[in-house]
Structures are given as C-alpha cells and as structure tokens.
Write an enzyme that holds these catalytic residues in place. Structure first.
Site, PDB file in Angstrom:
ATOM      1  N   ARG A 123     144.100  21.515  37.311  1.00  0.00           N
ATOM      2  CA  ARG A 123     144.070  20.823  36.028  1.00  0.00           C
ATOM      3  C   ARG A 123     144.207  21.789  34.872  1.00  0.00           C
ATOM      4  NH1 ARG A 123     139.775  16.923  36.246  1.00  0.00           N
ATOM      5  NH2 ARG A 123     141.571  15.787  37.030  1.00  0.00           N
ATOM      6  N   TYR A 124     143.545  22.911  34.980  1.00  0.00           N
ATOM      7  CA  TYR A 124     143.547  23.888  33.897  1.00  0.00           C
ATOM      8  C   TYR A 124     144.546  24.998  34.218  1.00  0.00           C
ATOM      9  CZ  TYR A 124     139.103  21.688  32.590  1.00  0.00           C
ATOM     10  OH  TYR A 124     138.130  20.801  32.223  1.00  0.00           O
ATOM     11  N   ARG A 127     142.859  28.130  36.662  1.00  0.00           N
ATOM     12  CA  ARG A 127     141.874  27.960  37.726  1.00  0.00           C
ATOM     13  C   ARG A 127     142.092  26.652  38.480  1.00  0.00           C
ATOM     14  NH1 ARG A 127     140.371  27.112  32.684  1.00  0.00           N
ATOM     15  NH2 ARG A 127     138.727  25.681  32.068  1.00  0.00           N
ATOM     16  N   CYS A 136     128.666  16.280  52.912  1.00  0.00           N
ATOM     17  CA  CYS A 136     127.486  16.702  52.179  1.00  0.00           C
ATOM     18  C   CYS A 136     126.283  16.412  53.053  1.00  0.00           C
ATOM     19  CB  CYS A 136     127.352  15.929  50.876  1.00  0.00           C
ATOM     20  SG  CYS A 136     128.439  16.533  49.578  1.00  0.00           S
ATOM     21  N   CYS A 140     124.614  11.989  47.108  1.00  0.00           N
ATOM     22  CA  CYS A 140     124.052  11.657  45.806  1.00  0.00           C
ATOM     23  C   CYS A 140     124.551  10.271  45.404  1.00  0.00           C
ATOM     24  CB  CYS A 140     124.498  12.657  44.746  1.00  0.00           C
ATOM     25  SG  CYS A 140     124.106  14.357  45.137  1.00  0.00           S
ATOM     26  N   CYS A 143     127.379  10.278  42.813  1.00  0.00           N
ATOM     27  CA  CYS A 143     128.534  11.135  43.092  1.00  0.00           C
ATOM     28  C   CYS A 143     129.786  10.637  42.369  1.00  0.00           C
ATOM     29  CB  CYS A 143     128.807  11.171  44.589  1.00  0.00           C
ATOM     30  SG  CYS A 143     130.196  12.253  45.013  1.00  0.00           S
ATOM     31  N   ARG A 145     132.698  11.541  43.165  1.00  0.00           N
ATOM     32  CA  ARG A 145     133.711  11.329  44.215  1.00  0.00           C
ATOM     33  C   ARG A 145     133.206  10.309  45.225  1.00  0.00           C
ATOM     34  NH1 ARG A 145     133.964  17.466  44.094  1.00  0.00           N
ATOM     35  NH2 ARG A 145     135.046  17.743  42.111  1.00  0.00           N
ATOM     36  N   ASP A 304     130.098  10.023  34.875  1.00  0.00           N
ATOM     37  CA  ASP A 304     131.496   9.592  34.932  1.00  0.00           C
ATOM     38  C   ASP A 304     131.636   8.070  35.083  1.00  0.00           C
ATOM     39  OD1 ASP A 304     132.677  12.094  34.622  1.00  0.00           O
ATOM     40  OD2 ASP A 304     132.525  12.533  36.766  1.00  0.00           O
ATOM     41  N   ASP A 341     133.576  14.468  30.920  1.00  0.00           N
ATOM     42  CA  ASP A 341     134.788  14.765  31.692  1.00  0.00           C
ATOM     43  C   ASP A 341     135.760  13.613  31.402  1.00  0.00           C
ATOM     44  OD1 ASP A 341     136.421  16.247  33.355  1.00  0.00           O
ATOM     45  OD2 ASP A 341     134.856  16.548  34.855  1.00  0.00           O
ATOM     46  N   LYS A 348     137.057  18.681  30.882  1.00  0.00           N
ATOM     47  CA  LYS A 348     135.733  18.585  30.263  1.00  0.00           C
ATOM     48  C   LYS A 348     135.823  18.780  28.757  1.00  0.00           C
ATOM     49  CE  LYS A 348     133.794  20.529  34.456  1.00  0.00           C
ATOM     50  NZ  LYS A 348     135.060  20.894  35.120  1.00  0.00           N
TER      51      LYS A 348
HETATM   52  C1  LIG Z   1     135.223  21.543  36.155  1.00  0.00           C
HETATM   53  C2  LIG Z   1     136.507  21.860  36.695  1.00  0.00           C
HETATM   54  C3  LIG Z   1     136.979  23.184  36.701  1.00  0.00           C
HETATM   55  C4  LIG Z   1     136.164  24.331  36.161  1.00  0.00           C
HETATM   56  O1  LIG Z   1     135.977  24.203  34.797  1.00  0.00           O
HETATM   57  P1  LIG Z   1     135.161  25.299  34.000  1.00  0.00           P
HETATM   58  O2  LIG Z   1     135.017  24.720  32.632  1.00  0.00           O
HETATM   59  O3  LIG Z   1     135.952  26.553  34.051  1.00  0.00           O
HETATM   60  O4  LIG Z   1     133.843  25.457  34.695  1.00  0.00           O
HETATM   61  C5  LIG Z   1     138.233  23.424  37.220  1.00  0.00           C
HETATM   62  N1  LIG Z   1     139.012  22.431  37.698  1.00  0.00           N
HETATM   63  C6  LIG Z   1     138.599  21.142  37.672  1.00  0.00           C
HETATM   64  C7  LIG Z   1     139.499  20.092  38.192  1.00  0.00           C
HETATM   65  C8  LIG Z   1     137.338  20.816  37.185  1.00  0.00           C
HETATM   66  O5  LIG Z   1     136.920  19.542  37.183  1.00  0.00           O
END
Ligand SMILES: *Cc1c(COP(=O)(O)O)cnc(C)c1O
Length: 439
Positions: A123-124, A127, A136, A140, A143, A145, A304, A341, A348
């Site tokens: 997504r980002y 990362r 799990c 939870c 959850c 998911r 969520d 989110d 986020k």
């Molecule tokens: C939360 C999340 C991350 C990590 O986000 P940070 O703000 O760097 O902790 C990475 N990918 C996805 C899809 C996420 O939901």
C-alpha cells in the site's frame, strides 16, 4: 524466575486436561492444543451457565465467526462479572456480531485489492505487509480480518511463502517488511528462522517487523529458544496488541522482558473498543504500564468498518478526547498516534486535537494541553532552500546520490520542483462539465 501461574490457572489446567503435567500450563503447545472453541467448553471450563436462548445465539455467531481462546487468556476473565469483562468481550462472541450495518464491508482496508501476489499487501511506497500465517491462537472478536478468521486452518508451506519473498526480492523500493497474519508466532521456530533469513538476505530490505498478539494471549510462546533465534535477525522490531491494563500480567511481563532484553524494540497497537477500553483513564494507565515494560505505545486504532464490529465502534471524537487527556498529561512516549485506517485502502490517517488556534503572517497562535494560549513568532529572515533535487549542489550536507523518487499526494503540492497546483478527485463533476463544454 520460577513458574508463574496462579492457583486459579492451575485449577483450570485440571478442568481442561484430565492429566496436566507440572509444566503443561507454561507449555505454549499445550495451550494451542487445548484452545476453547465451543460454547459448551467455554461454560464448562469457566464454570458459568448461559440460558438456552443465549447458548443458541452464541452458537449462531460462532457458526459465522469462529471462536478460539487459549486457556491462558481465558484464565484472565473475572468469572464473577464476566459480562463486563474486557477479556471476555475480546474473546467471546457477541450475538451483535451478526448485525451488519450499512457501512460495513468485508474488506474495508482493501487489503485484497492492494495485493500484487497472495500474502502481500503493498500500500505504501517503501514497505509491505506480508501475511505469513492464517492462524491465531486466540480469535479477537474485533479482528479487522474477521472475513478470513478460521478460513484455512493450516500453516502455510515454505513454497506458499516463497511467492511473497519473491515479490519483495523483485521490488527494490521495499525497505521495510512487516510480517503479520494471522500471528507469525504460530509458525514453528524453524520456519520463522528460515523466513527471516530469506527476507534479510534481500539487499534492499533494511528492517523487518513482526506483528504478534502472543505476549497478550499466549505469553508462553515467547520461549528462550524463540528469543535466541530472533536476536540473530536484527534489525528486528516487534509490535504487539494490548488493549487493557488487565492484560498485563506476570506472564506477559516476562515475555516482554525477554524480547526487550534481546534488544528488540517493542511497540504496541491498541484498538479503541466500546465497552472494553473507551476511557481516557484506562488508556493512560495501559500506556504507562506498557512504557514501564519497555513497550512504546505506537498506534491507537479507530475500530475498522469490518463486518461484525458495529458494537465495538466508538465515535472518532472519543479517540480525540482520549488523546487530549494524554498529550501533556503524561510522558510523550506514552502517547500513541491515533489513526483511522481509511476505508477503501487509503492507509492510516492520524487524527488529533487541534493545537493551532490561529495563524498570521508573522505569528502562529497555539494552545497547550492546559488551555494556555501562546504565540510563536515566525523568523524574520528565513532563507528558504529552493529545491531542484540537485543534492550535490545543496548546502545541506546529505548528499543523496539519486533523487529518483517521485513525490506523491499532498507532499507534491509543497515541492518546489513539481508544478502541481492542486489535486482533484477523478470523478469531479465540475471538471467533467468543463470537458463537455469544450467538446
Ligand atoms: C499499517 C500498515 C503498514 C505499516 O504502516 P506504518 O505506519 O509504517 O506502521 C504497512 N502496510 C499496510 C498495508 C498497513 O496496513
């Protein structure tokens, strides 16, 4: 440190298992084997009785959203007042999970559509989220998911994990890999060791994080062997998920201490849950206790819009109220970032009280946590650095060798070297009208 379990836990072990050994209670595999998954077992083990109507409702709920509770987590429930118990509420199904509100979505964060290969959510820019296990130890109730819980009760094979590793290897912008699930600590030590080794051998991966709730729901999983293996894979960060001060026990404190002693920076991600922790004093106590145990509160999540979570949702205002009672009132590192989110997969979004009261050409008017209104005088002579991304010619000392990365989103609007003046949603009617007029 000696064995740490209470008389109550010893007694529970006897109810669950006809012949528990002396070490059963602190053996994580015993807990996995003896997870409580049916309403009848839940009643038997805790010594409580639901009415016939309640039992029917609970069974209907578990048929849609399965239940699984470790004997350890179950032992934290206060049987005398279980209906209000924060552990009970997080572990035991509520008939209200079947109320689907008109805002609910099966995959509100669009994790499946942002998935280039099975197991990866990208997504980002730099990362990825790598779902390394569907399992799990405790399901939870809140959850995000939930749609996947209990889907496929199998540990993924190395071949199945290989697709994710391959994607990371072929995607040079990924410098941070977040192992999540399910719970990555459901994997055997050997698989985890292999996986961490594979990921860290990728040259562009700078850091790996693991998201796990084991310190909360099954702290005995944090064995000396596990920790000895993890410490060979630095830089490794771990985020866990405590939601209530009651979850911080002698056993969980020991698990956290082991991880921290291995040099692993620890963070916590809480979810704001109605009836469980929607209280400023409670969250402050929780965060102070976490800090005492070397865990840095990282995120506080707004609940969520996943199906079955309606009864846990609070207004965003509740979260802001909680943040208002933290910032300034307690240690800065006991204050998490409160995030929503974004439904639809926007990621986020941090939300907080407003501290900027007004702004003029020469001064900013700010208020502090006490309500004191103050001013900050802007500098008279600030020479802006005009940035054309030629770092070699810049007087700041960081010599970035490649300025290849693209600016994205609002950041772009602030860049000197990018001519973008505004961002407009794709389906903007006003602009569509312009196009039609021109045609
Ligand atoms: C939360 C999340 C991350 C990590 O986000 P940070 O703000 O760097 O902790 C990475 N990918 C996805 C899809 C996420 O939901």
């Amino acid at each position: 440190m000696g064995t740490i379990y209470t008389a109550h836990q010893q007694e529970l072990a006897g109810v669950i298992d006809d012949a528990p050994s002396r070490s059963s209670w602190t053996d994580w595999k015993w807990h996995i084997k003896n997870r409580v998954t049916t309403v009848e077992d839940f009643e038997r083990v805790l010594g409580i009785r639901f009415s016939e109507t309640e039992r029917r409702a609970h069974k209907l709920t578990t048929a849609r959203f399965p239940m699984s509770v470790t004997p350890y987590y179950l032992s934290l429930i206060d049987v005398e007042d279980y209906a209000n118990d924060p552990v009970f509420l997080q572990a035991f199904p509520s008939p209200r999970e079947l109320e689907i509100s008109r805002h609910d979505m099966t995959d509100p964060l669009h994790e499946d559509s942002d998935s280039p290969v099975p197991g990866i959510t990208h997504r980002y820019p730099d990362r990825v989220l790598f779902h390394v296990s569907n399992l799990c130890s405790m399901y939870c109730r809140h959850c995000t998911r939930k749609r996947k819980v209990g889907d496929r009760d199998a540990i993924p094979t190395r071949a199945e994990l290989a697709a994710g590793i391959e994607y990371i290897r072929n995607t040079p912008q990924v410098r941070d890999v977040l192992l999540s699930g399910g719970d990555p600590f459901m994997l055997p030590d050997e698989t985890l060791d292999w996986l961490l080794g594979e990921v860290e051998r990728i040259p562009h991966v700078e850091v790996v994080r693991i998201g796990t709730r084991m310190p909360v729901v099954l702290p005995y999983r944090v064995t000396e062997d596990l920790v000895a293996m993890l410490r060979t894979h630095h830089p490794l960060w771990i985020n866990t998920h405590f939601n209530h001060p009651r979850e911080i026990t002698a056993s969980s404190r020991r698990a956290l201490a082991r991880l921290a002693d291995a040099g692993i920076p620890l963070g916590n991600q809480s979810v704001l849950l109605a009836g469980v922790n929607d209280c400023p004093r409670l969250i402050k106590t929780l965060n102070q206790k976490l800090v005492q145990n070397r865990v840095r509160p990282y995120y506080l999540y707004q609940c969520d819009l996943s199906e079955g979570l309606t009864h846990f949702r609070t207004p965003v205002g509740k979260g802001i109220e909680i943040l208002e009672s933290l910032r300034g009132h307690t240690s800065g590192f006991a204050v998490p970032t409160y995030v929503v989110d974004a439904p639809g997969g926007g990621g986020k979004i941090p939300v907080m009280p407003n501290y900027i009261v007004s702004w003029g050409a020469n001064k900013v008017v700010l208020r502090n946590y006490e309500g004191v209104i103050t001013t900050y005088a802007e500098p008279d002579s600030y020479e802006p650095n005009y940035c054309d991304r030629d770092c070699a010619a810049c007087n700041l000392t960081l010599k970035e060798d490649d300025g290849q990365e693209k600016a994205c989103g609002v950041e772009k609007l602030l860049m000197d070297w990018d001519d973008t003046v505004s961002l407009t949603p794709e389906d903007n009617e006003r602009l569509a009208r312009r196009d039609t007029d021109a045609a």
